[in-house]
Design a protein around this motif. Structure first.
Motif, PDB file in Angstrom:
ATOM      1  N   GLY A 180      -5.405  25.973   6.741  1.00  0.00           N
ATOM      2  CA  GLY A 180      -6.449  26.501   5.873  1.00  0.00           C
ATOM      3  C   GLY A 180      -6.576  25.856   4.510  1.00  0.00           C
ATOM      4  N   TYR A 181      -5.787  24.829   4.215  1.00  0.00           N
ATOM      5  CA  TYR A 181      -5.945  24.181   2.914  1.00  0.00           C
ATOM      6  C   TYR A 181      -7.135  23.233   2.986  1.00  0.00           C
ATOM      7  CZ  TYR A 181      -5.043  22.065  -1.558  1.00  0.00           C
ATOM      8  OH  TYR A 181      -5.175  21.649  -2.866  1.00  0.00           O
ATOM      9  N   ASP A 182      -8.158  23.494   2.174  1.00  0.00           N
ATOM     10  CA  ASP A 182      -9.390  22.728   2.311  1.00  0.00           C
ATOM     11  C   ASP A 182      -9.894  22.112   1.015  1.00  0.00           C
ATOM     12  OD1 ASP A 182     -10.183  25.019   1.024  1.00  0.00           O
ATOM     13  OD2 ASP A 182     -11.623  25.671   2.552  1.00  0.00           O
ATOM     14  N   LEU A 183      -9.085  22.124  -0.047  1.00  0.00           N
ATOM     15  CA  LEU A 183      -9.526  21.479  -1.280  1.00  0.00           C
ATOM     16  C   LEU A 183      -9.444  19.954  -1.122  1.00  0.00           C
ATOM     17  CD1 LEU A 183      -7.845  23.662  -4.073  1.00  0.00           C
ATOM     18  CD2 LEU A 183     -10.223  23.706  -3.274  1.00  0.00           C
ATOM     19  N   PRO A 184     -10.412  19.238  -1.679  1.00  0.00           N
ATOM     20  CA  PRO A 184     -10.378  17.769  -1.579  1.00  0.00           C
ATOM     21  C   PRO A 184      -9.271  17.201  -2.464  1.00  0.00           C
ATOM     22  CG  PRO A 184     -12.163  18.456  -3.015  1.00  0.00           C
ATOM     23  CD  PRO A 184     -11.602  19.720  -2.414  1.00  0.00           C
ATOM     24  N   PHE A 185      -8.752  16.044  -2.067  1.00  0.00           N
ATOM     25  CA  PHE A 185      -7.754  15.359  -2.881  1.00  0.00           C
ATOM     26  C   PHE A 185      -8.450  14.355  -3.790  1.00  0.00           C
ATOM     27  CE2 PHE A 185      -5.176  17.240   0.337  1.00  0.00           C
ATOM     28  CZ  PHE A 185      -3.952  17.485  -0.294  1.00  0.00           C
ATOM     29  N   THR A 186      -7.927  14.228  -4.987  1.00  0.00           N
ATOM     30  CA  THR A 186      -8.537  13.389  -6.016  1.00  0.00           C
ATOM     31  C   THR A 186      -8.502  11.913  -5.617  1.00  0.00           C
ATOM     32  OG1 THR A 186      -7.747  14.959  -7.689  1.00  0.00           O
ATOM     33  CG2 THR A 186      -8.457  12.796  -8.464  1.00  0.00           C
ATOM     34  N   HIS A 187      -9.645  11.238  -5.719  1.00  0.00           N
ATOM     35  CA  HIS A 187      -9.685   9.797  -5.476  1.00  0.00           C
ATOM     36  C   HIS A 187      -8.851   9.089  -6.539  1.00  0.00           C
ATOM     37  CE1 HIS A 187     -12.609  10.006  -2.278  1.00  0.00           C
ATOM     38  NE2 HIS A 187     -13.428  10.714  -3.026  1.00  0.00           N
ATOM     39  N   LEU A 188      -8.232   7.982  -6.170  1.00  0.00           N
ATOM     40  CA  LEU A 188      -7.360   7.256  -7.088  1.00  0.00           C
ATOM     41  C   LEU A 188      -8.094   6.896  -8.380  1.00  0.00           C
ATOM     42  CD1 LEU A 188      -4.512   5.954  -7.365  1.00  0.00           C
ATOM     43  CD2 LEU A 188      -5.543   3.829  -6.531  1.00  0.00           C
ATOM     44  N   GLU A 189      -9.346   6.441  -8.258  1.00  0.00           N
ATOM     45  CA  GLU A 189     -10.103   6.061  -9.451  1.00  0.00           C
ATOM     46  C   GLU A 189     -10.229   7.232 -10.423  1.00  0.00           C
ATOM     47  OE1 GLU A 189     -11.212   3.276  -6.183  1.00  0.00           O
ATOM     48  OE2 GLU A 189     -10.901   5.446  -6.345  1.00  0.00           O
ATOM     49  N   ASP A 190     -10.539   8.418  -9.889  1.00  0.00           N
ATOM     50  CA  ASP A 190     -10.735   9.593 -10.736  1.00  0.00           C
ATOM     51  C   ASP A 190      -9.406  10.093 -11.304  1.00  0.00           C
ATOM     52  OD1 ASP A 190     -13.458   9.516 -10.147  1.00  0.00           O
ATOM     53  OD2 ASP A 190     -13.209  10.798  -8.385  1.00  0.00           O
ATOM     54  N   GLY A 191      -8.355  10.049 -10.492  1.00  0.00           N
ATOM     55  CA  GLY A 191      -7.058  10.502 -10.957  1.00  0.00           C
ATOM     56  C   GLY A 191      -6.521   9.632 -12.077  1.00  0.00           C
ATOM     57  N   ILE A 192      -6.631   8.319 -11.910  1.00  0.00           N
ATOM     58  CA  ILE A 192      -6.153   7.412 -12.957  1.00  0.00           C
ATOM     59  C   ILE A 192      -6.961   7.584 -14.234  1.00  0.00           C
ATOM     60  CG2 ILE A 192      -5.987   4.984 -13.630  1.00  0.00           C
ATOM     61  CD1 ILE A 192      -5.134   4.342 -10.778  1.00  0.00           C
ATOM     62  N   ALA A 193      -8.266   7.708 -14.110  1.00  0.00           N
ATOM     63  CA  ALA A 193      -9.109   7.887 -15.294  1.00  0.00           C
ATOM     64  C   ALA A 193      -8.719   9.149 -16.056  1.00  0.00           C
ATOM     65  CB  ALA A 193     -10.587   7.940 -14.886  1.00  0.00           C
ATOM     66  N   ASP A 194      -8.503  10.248 -15.339  1.00  0.00           N
ATOM     67  CA  ASP A 194      -8.117  11.497 -15.992  1.00  0.00           C
ATOM     68  C   ASP A 194      -6.746  11.375 -16.645  1.00  0.00           C
ATOM     69  OD1 ASP A 194      -8.402  14.375 -16.566  1.00  0.00           O
ATOM     70  OD2 ASP A 194      -6.802  14.634 -15.091  1.00  0.00           O
TER      71      ASP A 194
ATOM     72  N   MET B  80       0.821  -1.209   0.000  1.00  0.00           N
ATOM     73  CA  MET B  80       0.000   0.000   0.000  1.00  0.00           C
ATOM     74  C   MET B  80       0.860   1.266   0.000  1.00  0.00           C
ATOM     75  SD  MET B  80      -3.021  -1.109   2.671  1.00  0.00           S
ATOM     76  CE  MET B  80      -4.218   0.065   2.006  1.00  0.00           C
ATOM     77  N   ARG B  81       0.447   2.208  -0.806  1.00  0.00           N
ATOM     78  CA  ARG B  81       1.128   3.500  -0.864  1.00  0.00           C
ATOM     79  C   ARG B  81       0.085   4.613  -0.888  1.00  0.00           C
ATOM     80  NH1 ARG B  81       6.379   2.919  -3.107  1.00  0.00           N
ATOM     81  NH2 ARG B  81       7.222   0.997  -2.219  1.00  0.00           N
ATOM     82  N   ASP B  82       0.523   5.781  -0.506  1.00  0.00           N
ATOM     83  CA  ASP B  82      -0.308   6.974  -0.629  1.00  0.00           C
ATOM     84  C   ASP B  82      -0.021   7.582  -1.994  1.00  0.00           C
ATOM     85  OD1 ASP B  82      -1.453   9.524  -0.548  1.00  0.00           O
ATOM     86  OD2 ASP B  82      -1.191   9.669   1.618  1.00  0.00           O
ATOM     87  N   PHE B  83      -0.902   7.284  -2.952  1.00  0.00           N
ATOM     88  CA  PHE B  83      -0.748   7.806  -4.311  1.00  0.00           C
ATOM     89  C   PHE B  83      -1.468   9.153  -4.394  1.00  0.00           C
ATOM     90  CE2 PHE B  83      -0.824   3.138  -4.771  1.00  0.00           C
ATOM     91  CZ  PHE B  83       0.427   2.943  -5.355  1.00  0.00           C
ATOM     92  N   VAL B  84      -0.756  10.190  -4.846  1.00  0.00           N
ATOM     93  CA  VAL B  84      -1.348  11.530  -4.914  1.00  0.00           C
ATOM     94  C   VAL B  84      -1.201  12.071  -6.328  1.00  0.00           C
ATOM     95  CG1 VAL B  84       0.794  12.608  -4.038  1.00  0.00           C
ATOM     96  CG2 VAL B  84      -1.395  13.837  -3.873  1.00  0.00           C
ATOM     97  N   TYR B  85      -2.299  12.607  -6.862  1.00  0.00           N
ATOM     98  CA  TYR B  85      -2.311  13.110  -8.236  1.00  0.00           C
ATOM     99  C   TYR B  85      -1.530  14.416  -8.308  1.00  0.00           C
ATOM    100  CZ  TYR B  85      -4.364  13.516 -12.940  1.00  0.00           C
ATOM    101  OH  TYR B  85      -4.565  13.585 -14.301  1.00  0.00           O
ATOM    102  N   VAL B  86      -0.752  14.558  -9.364  1.00  0.00           N
ATOM    103  CA  VAL B  86       0.106  15.738  -9.478  1.00  0.00           C
ATOM    104  C   VAL B  86      -0.708  17.031  -9.520  1.00  0.00           C
ATOM    105  CG1 VAL B  86       0.261  15.766 -12.016  1.00  0.00           C
ATOM    106  CG2 VAL B  86       2.184  16.626 -10.626  1.00  0.00           C
ATOM    107  N   LYS B  87      -1.930  16.976 -10.023  1.00  0.00           N
ATOM    108  CA  LYS B  87      -2.762  18.184 -10.047  1.00  0.00           C
ATOM    109  C   LYS B  87      -3.085  18.661  -8.632  1.00  0.00           C
ATOM    110  CE  LYS B  87      -4.900  17.495 -14.589  1.00  0.00           C
ATOM    111  NZ  LYS B  87      -6.169  17.406 -15.357  1.00  0.00           N
ATOM    112  N   ASP B  88      -3.225  17.726  -7.691  1.00  0.00           N
ATOM    113  CA  ASP B  88      -3.429  18.108  -6.293  1.00  0.00           C
ATOM    114  C   ASP B  88      -2.154  18.702  -5.704  1.00  0.00           C
ATOM    115  OD1 ASP B  88      -6.043  17.146  -6.375  1.00  0.00           O
ATOM    116  OD2 ASP B  88      -5.461  15.159  -5.688  1.00  0.00           O
ATOM    117  N   VAL B  89      -1.029  18.128  -6.072  1.00  0.00           N
ATOM    118  CA  VAL B  89       0.257  18.627  -5.578  1.00  0.00           C
ATOM    119  C   VAL B  89       0.457  20.079  -5.970  1.00  0.00           C
ATOM    120  CG1 VAL B  89       2.770  18.400  -5.828  1.00  0.00           C
ATOM    121  CG2 VAL B  89       1.361  16.362  -5.473  1.00  0.00           C
ATOM    122  N   VAL B  90       0.181  20.409  -7.217  1.00  0.00           N
ATOM    123  CA  VAL B  90       0.431  21.789  -7.656  1.00  0.00           C
ATOM    124  C   VAL B  90      -0.612  22.749  -7.097  1.00  0.00           C
ATOM    125  CG1 VAL B  90       1.705  21.025  -9.685  1.00  0.00           C
ATOM    126  CG2 VAL B  90      -0.740  21.519  -9.910  1.00  0.00           C
ATOM    127  N   GLU B  91      -1.801  22.240  -6.750  1.00  0.00           N
ATOM    128  CA  GLU B  91      -2.782  23.105  -6.081  1.00  0.00           C
ATOM    129  C   GLU B  91      -2.274  23.517  -4.702  1.00  0.00           C
ATOM    130  OE1 GLU B  91      -5.415  24.685  -7.009  1.00  0.00           O
ATOM    131  OE2 GLU B  91      -5.432  23.819  -9.021  1.00  0.00           O
TER     132      GLU B  91
END
Length: 322
Positions: free
Chosen positions: A296-310, A215-226
């Protein structure tokens, strides 16, 4: 002007795209531009100037009055490289120079750290207790270099008026085409599925995890740059922050979702983890994201399913860059 180092690389080039999208076009990109395979990452972007990383500090001495912010994302990221001296040059010493220059010229700084600093996770994955940082034992020289710099930064009496170190977890997404073995498993999966119709994952050599259950914490790069964009405007609450999704997922989840995004029937096989990384392999990572939320960072992080699909449908299949 905004300075972005490592700008032709994966995360930094996506950050440049995010900045351009908000009409930040006076961007100074810093990198080793002789590495041709990375250059497509910054083609077509709105930029102010290209500066070679070897001459950057001379450039900054002459132009610091025009600089508003520094994102220092350039690094050597090969986790299989075992020579510490390789990482000392760019990840440690260059970063120290960057820190000192930002102190000297009163510039805010965001720099790239890594979840590799946590080692095998024995002490957890929390960024709130800085007293633990010197106790972390990374599993490779890359992680050592990042942890060494984090600890060095915390010990400095002179600091930039705002600074943040970001412990990136397993980042995936567009613009990682050049990364070879160090690219995300999603990119490797996509290429294998396209070529062979199947996907190979590493076997587990830990009895607590089934094959594919690592198991890993996979994070979408679009969330990282946000998050980077948020810090550009926030400029307070200095410190070191985790940057993951906050949710560990299995490699099997990742593979199945890649097949699904391609509309293919899953065909997954397993092979032994290479011996050169087997004893230094992380079986579980999960970022505690409460510290970032607390400022104060309150944007949601992309679910793995949605990130991979995009990623698969909008970038990998058409061969596009962010």
């Amino acid at each position: 002007m905004i300075v972005v180092t490592g700008a032709a690389g994966f995360i930094a080039s996506c950050l440049v795209s995010r900045l351009n999208a908000s009409n930040f076009n006076d961007i100074v990109v810093v990198d080793n531009f002789s590495i041709a395979k990375k250059l497509p990452n910054i083609e077509g972007k709105k930029l102010r100037e290209y500066v070679d990383r070897e001459t950057f500090f001379e450039w900054l001495d002459a132009n610091h009055e025009q600089v508003e912010f520094v994102f220092h994302l350039g690094a050597r990221t090969d986790t299989t490289e075992m020579d510490p001296a390789v990482f000392d040059v760019l990840n440690l010493n260059y970063s120290k120079q960057m820190w000192q220059a930002c102190v000297r010229y009163n510039l805010p700084l965001v720099y790239a750290s890594s979840a590799a600093t946590y080692g095998d996770g024995t002490l957890g994955y929390t960024d709130t207790d800085e007293a633990l940082f010197p106790l972390y034992r990374p599993l490779n020289p890359y992680g050592d270099s990042k942890n060494d710099f984090d600890n060095w930064a915390l010990q400095q009496e002179e600091k930039p008026y705002f600074w943040a170190g970001l412990k990136f977890f397993n980042v995936y997404g567009p613009n990682e085409y050049h990364k070879g073995r160090m690219a995300s498993v999603i990119l490797h999966a996509f290429r294998q599925i396209e070529q062979t119709g199947s996907m190979v994952l590493f076997k587990s050599h830990n009895p607590d995890y089934e094959d594919g259950g690592q198991m890993r914490d996979f994070v979408y790069v679009k969330d990282v740059v946000e998050v980077c964009y948020f810090l550009l405007h926030h400029r307070k609450d200095s410190g070191i922050y985790n940057l993951g999704s906050g949710q560990a997922r299995t490699f099997l989840d990742l593979a199945l979702n890649t097949f699904n995004a391609l509309g293919r029937t899953a065909d997954i096989q397993f092979r032994d983890t290479p011996e050169d990384i087997r004893d230094k392999y992380q079986y579980f990572t999960q970022a505690d994201m409460s510290k970032l939320a607390s400022i104060g960072y309150d944007l949601p992080f992309t679910h793995l399913e949605d990130g991979i699909a995009d990623y698969v449908k909008n970038y990998l299949v058409p061969g596009k860059y962010m």
